[in-house]
Design a protein around this motif. Structure first.
Motif, PDB file in Angstrom:
ATOM      1  N   TYR A  89     -33.460 -17.723  95.457  1.00 48.54           N
ATOM      2  CA  TYR A  89     -32.788 -16.945  94.402  1.00 48.54           C
ATOM      3  C   TYR A  89     -33.491 -17.130  93.059  1.00 48.54           C
ATOM      4  O   TYR A  89     -33.739 -16.178  92.330  1.00 48.54           O
ATOM      5  CB  TYR A  89     -31.330 -17.396  94.249  1.00 48.54           C
ATOM      6  CG  TYR A  89     -30.338 -16.670  95.128  1.00 48.54           C
ATOM      7  CD1 TYR A  89     -30.295 -15.269  95.178  1.00 48.54           C
ATOM      8  CD2 TYR A  89     -29.406 -17.382  95.874  1.00 48.54           C
ATOM      9  CE1 TYR A  89     -29.362 -14.619  95.966  1.00 48.54           C
ATOM     10  CE2 TYR A  89     -28.470 -16.728  96.665  1.00 48.54           C
ATOM     11  CZ  TYR A  89     -28.452 -15.346  96.711  1.00 48.54           C
ATOM     12  OH  TYR A  89     -27.525 -14.697  97.484  1.00 48.54           O
ATOM     13  N   TRP A  90     -33.751 -18.390  92.728  1.00 46.50           N
ATOM     14  CA  TRP A  90     -34.352 -18.673  91.416  1.00 46.50           C
ATOM     15  C   TRP A  90     -35.723 -18.024  91.292  1.00 46.50           C
ATOM     16  O   TRP A  90     -36.050 -17.432  90.270  1.00 46.50           O
ATOM     17  CB  TRP A  90     -34.504 -20.190  91.207  1.00 46.50           C
ATOM     18  CG  TRP A  90     -33.210 -20.909  91.012  1.00 46.50           C
ATOM     19  CD1 TRP A  90     -32.069 -20.422  90.417  1.00 46.50           C
ATOM     20  CD2 TRP A  90     -32.899 -22.257  91.399  1.00 46.50           C
ATOM     21  NE1 TRP A  90     -31.089 -21.383  90.432  1.00 46.50           N
ATOM     22  CE2 TRP A  90     -31.563 -22.521  91.010  1.00 46.50           C
ATOM     23  CE3 TRP A  90     -33.624 -23.274  92.022  1.00 46.50           C
ATOM     24  CZ2 TRP A  90     -30.932 -23.744  91.238  1.00 46.50           C
ATOM     25  CZ3 TRP A  90     -32.998 -24.495  92.243  1.00 46.50           C
ATOM     26  CH2 TRP A  90     -31.671 -24.727  91.867  1.00 46.50           C
ATOM     27  N   LEU A  91     -36.525 -18.152  92.331  1.00 48.39           N
ATOM     28  CA  LEU A  91     -37.909 -17.679  92.251  1.00 48.39           C
ATOM     29  C   LEU A  91     -38.047 -16.212  92.650  1.00 48.39           C
ATOM     30  O   LEU A  91     -39.085 -15.605  92.452  1.00 48.39           O
ATOM     31  CB  LEU A  91     -38.823 -18.548  93.119  1.00 48.39           C
ATOM     32  CG  LEU A  91     -38.786 -20.055  92.816  1.00 48.39           C
ATOM     33  CD1 LEU A  91     -39.843 -20.792  93.618  1.00 48.39           C
ATOM     34  CD2 LEU A  91     -38.989 -20.320  91.326  1.00 48.39           C
ATOM     35  N   LYS A  92     -36.996 -15.665  93.223  1.00 49.33           N
ATOM     36  CA  LYS A  92     -36.942 -14.245  93.612  1.00 49.33           C
ATOM     37  C   LYS A  92     -38.106 -13.863  94.534  1.00 49.33           C
ATOM     38  O   LYS A  92     -38.733 -12.830  94.375  1.00 49.33           O
ATOM     39  CB  LYS A  92     -36.959 -13.355  92.366  1.00 49.33           C
ATOM     40  CG  LYS A  92     -35.821 -13.622  91.408  1.00 49.33           C
ATOM     41  CD  LYS A  92     -35.768 -12.581  90.330  1.00 49.33           C
ATOM     42  CE  LYS A  92     -34.885 -13.000  89.172  1.00 49.33           C
ATOM     43  NZ  LYS A  92     -33.577 -13.498  89.549  1.00 49.33           N
ATOM     44  N   ARG A  93     -38.373 -14.749  95.470  1.00 47.54           N
ATOM     45  CA  ARG A  93     -39.392 -14.393  96.463  1.00 47.54           C
ATOM     46  C   ARG A  93     -39.092 -15.113  97.781  1.00 47.54           C
ATOM     47  O   ARG A  93     -38.469 -16.175  97.781  1.00 47.54           O
ATOM     48  CB  ARG A  93     -40.795 -14.727  95.971  1.00 47.54           C
ATOM     49  CG  ARG A  93     -41.059 -16.177  95.608  1.00 47.54           C
ATOM     50  CD  ARG A  93     -42.482 -16.305  95.069  1.00 47.54           C
ATOM     51  NE  ARG A  93     -42.883 -17.652  94.786  1.00 47.54           N
ATOM     52  CZ  ARG A  93     -42.831 -18.228  93.587  1.00 47.54           C
ATOM     53  NH1 ARG A  93     -42.356 -17.568  92.556  1.00 47.54           N
ATOM     54  NH2 ARG A  93     -43.267 -19.463  93.418  1.00 47.54           N
TER      55      ARG A  93
ATOM     56  N   GLU B 284     -46.191 -23.640  94.273  1.00 49.48           N
ATOM     57  CA  GLU B 284     -45.299 -23.729  93.103  1.00 49.48           C
ATOM     58  C   GLU B 284     -43.832 -23.784  93.547  1.00 49.48           C
ATOM     59  O   GLU B 284     -43.023 -24.488  92.944  1.00 49.48           O
ATOM     60  CB  GLU B 284     -45.537 -22.551  92.162  1.00 49.48           C
ATOM     61  CG  GLU B 284     -46.526 -22.836  91.039  1.00 49.48           C
ATOM     62  CD  GLU B 284     -47.750 -23.640  91.452  1.00 49.48           C
ATOM     63  OE1 GLU B 284     -47.740 -24.847  91.189  1.00 49.48           O
ATOM     64  OE2 GLU B 284     -48.695 -23.094  92.025  1.00 49.48           O
TER      65      GLU B 284
ATOM     66  N   PHE C 274     -40.838 -18.378  86.457  1.00 55.68           N
ATOM     67  CA  PHE C 274     -40.571 -18.591  87.884  1.00 55.68           C
ATOM     68  C   PHE C 274     -41.392 -17.629  88.735  1.00 55.68           C
ATOM     69  O   PHE C 274     -41.943 -17.991  89.768  1.00 55.68           O
ATOM     70  CB  PHE C 274     -39.087 -18.369  88.187  1.00 55.68           C
ATOM     71  CG  PHE C 274     -38.197 -19.518  87.780  1.00 55.68           C
ATOM     72  CD1 PHE C 274     -38.713 -20.661  87.209  1.00 55.68           C
ATOM     73  CD2 PHE C 274     -36.827 -19.451  87.974  1.00 55.68           C
ATOM     74  CE1 PHE C 274     -37.898 -21.715  86.826  1.00 55.68           C
ATOM     75  CE2 PHE C 274     -35.991 -20.500  87.609  1.00 55.68           C
ATOM     76  CZ  PHE C 274     -36.528 -21.629  87.027  1.00 55.68           C
TER      77      PHE C 274
ATOM     78  N   GLY D  87     -45.219 -18.228  89.105  1.00 54.34           N
ATOM     79  CA  GLY D  87     -45.651 -19.291  90.005  1.00 54.34           C
ATOM     80  C   GLY D  87     -45.952 -18.781  91.407  1.00 54.34           C
ATOM     81  O   GLY D  87     -46.443 -19.525  92.253  1.00 54.34           O
TER      82      GLY D  87
ATOM     83  N   ARG E  40     -42.597 -26.943  85.933  1.00 60.12           N
ATOM     84  CA  ARG E  40     -42.513 -26.208  87.211  1.00 60.12           C
ATOM     85  C   ARG E  40     -43.779 -25.440  87.552  1.00 60.12           C
ATOM     86  O   ARG E  40     -44.088 -25.262  88.721  1.00 60.12           O
ATOM     87  CB  ARG E  40     -41.341 -25.233  87.155  1.00 60.12           C
ATOM     88  CG  ARG E  40     -40.011 -25.946  87.246  1.00 60.12           C
ATOM     89  CD  ARG E  40     -38.958 -25.202  86.525  1.00 60.12           C
ATOM     90  NE  ARG E  40     -37.734 -25.984  86.421  1.00 60.12           N
ATOM     91  CZ  ARG E  40     -36.781 -25.741  85.544  1.00 60.12           C
ATOM     92  NH1 ARG E  40     -36.918 -24.740  84.683  1.00 60.12           N
ATOM     93  NH2 ARG E  40     -35.699 -26.467  85.512  1.00 60.12           N
TER      94      ARG E  40
END
Lengths: 404, 268
Positions: free
Chosen positions: A369-373, A389, B59, B62, B99
């Motif tokens: 969810y956070w990284l949307k991938r 990452e 985010f 990355g 991050r």
């Protein structure tokens, strides 16, 4: 954890001597093991660490077991620990319960067999690991972990020292009728899909600064979490929406419901191989894909929904032909299971490995969810594949001198 | 805390909405310049929105295949972590660098290890702790050996333990002999996480004279090393550690762990 506590064994003994002097002269019969009670020498001596709302609930529940003797409570909030101490003293009709701000003073007490952790999530790993090193068993409120690597470190410590660990998810068996039996027993055929409804991921904490109240050790409340100014919401149980302390609804109710779904389906000792977040186009729900083709979705209309080759829950399904062979509590409820396992040295229903696997599902969902991938996950090696990452989210460096 | 179904839907919709068309064509410098003032705003919603927007961009940068944009964003943030930038903004930039930062942010972050603001200093340490660049390990190692501040040395040792780089073994081994117990305990934990043969040798050597909490920590580190060695097929070395710890004077907890390890090493 690296900084040793200043309290010493001698210091503790001094404290115990004072407590003895202050103790009532007439001993209650339960102390002597009369009238069917368990004598002190055979009781599980415990301390409750983190005694806000939920932690106090667990502590009260454990105090209800005749085999348990609560000896200490710990909380950086004065009102919490005083309330908890009073409850314990009332329960045993004495003044023996000691109250601490720093949990490390409990760890060095040789007379305490087990701890019950009811702190916010960012403390669970440090306290569990430290307890194991000191030969103590652990009951830990769910969600049992804040990060995936913490979960593995906790499992390593529990196994290394052969400790009993029970996670506090009472709903896996308790809340969903006989569905775990029906699903595990094959009444729905092979499960192809499941839908799990719970809150979303945690996020940024931008609560305003407030003056610290008297009797609060704010630095100790934060512990390994990044420093931020005090806000009363955090110490009153409102920490869950914030990433530094918790995984949000995804790990709060997710620890129950993903735990329940994966347990019922029988994938509770492994994990998904892919996690796909919603993309606004082809994927409308976060999807966990397992190696056997099973898909578990985050969302849906009920708490948990199962769709199998021969039926659905809720909905039409087949019947069971006999009793289902699956893990169950060994004692009365999740707390009784812990107490029984401490006595028998058997693994608890919500053993650390099961707890870690259940919360890993939630954490992976959060990361996606956070990284949307989408993320590819190796459940055996517990590694995110091909996305360095994203893999940096498997753990987080801790503040100051704290470490797991 | 109970989350209603509506809350779930809203959170998921926010997540979906944010995933559409972001970061691909963003002018990073212009975006950051626009967001920076709000990141220090008095009003929390203004600050929060700006922080979230930039975090969301970071985010996504990355992701595999966005290396050039990620690096550009990190360089832009590195330029804003100095003392001329308001502290909340510095801290927010450091969070993002923790991050997604790599080689490009090591030097600037290393400079912050001497910052007057302890919160910034610790945030910088965490950035380097989670940075995959070998340069970051070298900086942490160097700083750990150079600092005379007890708590900072412990924190830096913890950073080295988090990274578990075998290059840290010799320095951590030296700190095992530090007269400050807290430092020695942190050094032991670090060596346990590195877990190689050199770490084991240092731990076993220090163990003989150690007492109390230091001995407990060294024993735990030795057990962790033994598990690591066993996992990598070094049964003989692991068995030697377990035998060393399988003694009543180590206490019941450690002796039982050692006995269990011996059984495992013997394939039982």
């Amino acid at each position: 954890m690296s900084v040793p506590v200043s309290a010493t064994r001698r210091g503790f003994l001094r404290g115990a001597a004072s407590a003895t002097i202050a103790a009532p002269m007439i001993l209650p019969s339960s102390v002597l093991g009369a009238e069917g009670t368990t004598p002190p020498s055979e009781r599980i001596t415990m301390a409750a660490i983190g005694v806000g709302g939920r932690g106090t609930g667990n502590m009260r529940g454990l105090c209800g077991f005749k085999e348990v003797q609560m000896l200490a409570v710990c909380d950086p909030v004065l009102a919490h620990r005083e309330r908890a101490k009073d409850h314990v003293n009332q329960r045993y009709n004495n003044k023996d319960c000691k109250a601490y701000v720093d949990f490390r003073e409990i760890m060095i007490r040789d007379d305490i067999d087990a701890i019950a952790i009811g702190t916010p999530d960012h403390w669970h790993a440090i306290m569990t690991i430290e307890a194991c090193k000191h030969g103590k068993d652990v009951f830990c409120e769910k969600p049992e972990t804040l990060t995936i690597r913490e979960g593995r470190a906790m499992a390593d410590a529990v196994r290394r020292y052969d400790r009993v660990f029970a996670g506090g998810s009472q709903r896996v068996l308790g809340d969903y009728k006989n569905w775990p039996e029906l699903v595990r027993g094959g009444a729905l055929g092979e499960i192809k899909e499941a839908f799990v409804a719970c809150g979303g991921p945690s996020g940024v904490c931008n609560l305003p600064e407030e003056p610290e109240p008297e009797g609060l050790d704010w630095d100790m409340w934060l512990g390994p979490a990044p420093w931020r100014p005090y806000n009363s919401r955090l110490t009153r149980g409102g920490f869950r929406p914030y990433r530094d302390y918790s995984g949000g609804g995804m790990t709060d109710w997710g620890a129950h419901r993903f735990g329940a779904a994966t347990f019922a389906i029988g994938v509770h000792k492994t994990g998904p191989v892919e996690v796909i977040p919603p993309d606004g186009k082809d994927v409308d729900k976060l999807t966990f894909r397992y190696a056997n083709g099973l898909k578990i979705y985050h969302g849906g209309t009920g708490n948990i929904t199962y769709k199998g080759t021969k039926g659905e829950l809720p909905g039409k399904h087949g019947e069971l032909s006999g009793p289902v062979d699956m893990e169950r509590y060994r004692g009365r409820g999740i707390l009784g299971d812990f107490v029984e396992c401490v006595k028998t040295r058997k693994r608890a229903f919500r053993d650390i490995e099961i707890a870690h696997r259940a919360t890993t599902v939630c954490h992976l969902g959060n990361i996606a969810y956070w990284l949307k991938r989408p993320l590819k996950w190796d459940p055996d090696k517990e590694e995110i594949i091909g996305d360095p990452e994203a893999a940096r989210w498997l753990d987080r460096p801790k503040r100051g001198t704290w470490a797991t | 805390m109970r989350y209603s179904r509506l809350t779930t839907t809203v959170l998921v919709l926010i997540a979906v909405a944010g995933s559409i068309g972001l970061a691909q064509d963003v002018d990073l410098k212009k975006t950051l310049d626009e967001l920076l003032p709000a990141m220090n705003a008095e009003k929390i919603p203004d600050r929060s929105n700006a922080e979230k927007k930039w975090e969301e961009i970071c985010f996504q940068l990355g992701a595999p295949g966005k290396e050039a944009q990620r690096s550009e964003a990190c360089k832009l943030m590195v330029a804003k972590v100095g003392k001329d930038t308001p502290t909340p903004v510095r801290l927010w930039m450091l969070r993002q660098l923790e991050r997604i930062g790599k080689d490009e942010c090591v030097d600037a972050t290393a400079a912050l290890l001497d910052d007057k603001n302890a919160t910034v200093r610790d945030a910088a340490r965490r950035v380097l702790t989670n940075n995959p660049s070998p340069k970051a390990n070298a900086v942490l190692l160097d700083k750990m050996q150079g600092t005379g501040e007890r708590d900072f040395k412990v924190a830096l040792l913890n950073s080295l333990g988090y990274r578990a780089d075998p290059g840290s073994t010799a320095a951590a081994a030296r700190e095992l002999r530090n007269s400050d117990r807290a430092v020695a305990v942190a050094a032991a934990a670090t060596l346990g996480k590195v877990g190689d043969v050199a770490a084991v040798n240092a731990l076993v050597a220090a163990r003989k004279k150690a007492t109390g909490d230091l001995r407990r920590c060294i024993n735990d580190a030795c057990l962790a090393c033994a598990e690591n060695l066993l996992e990598h097929g070094k049964t003989r070395e692991a068995t030697a550690i377990y035998k060393e710890l399988n003694k009543p004077e180590e206490g019941r907890t450690v002796q039982l762990a050692a006995m269990k390890g011996l059984l495992k090493a013997a394939g039982k």
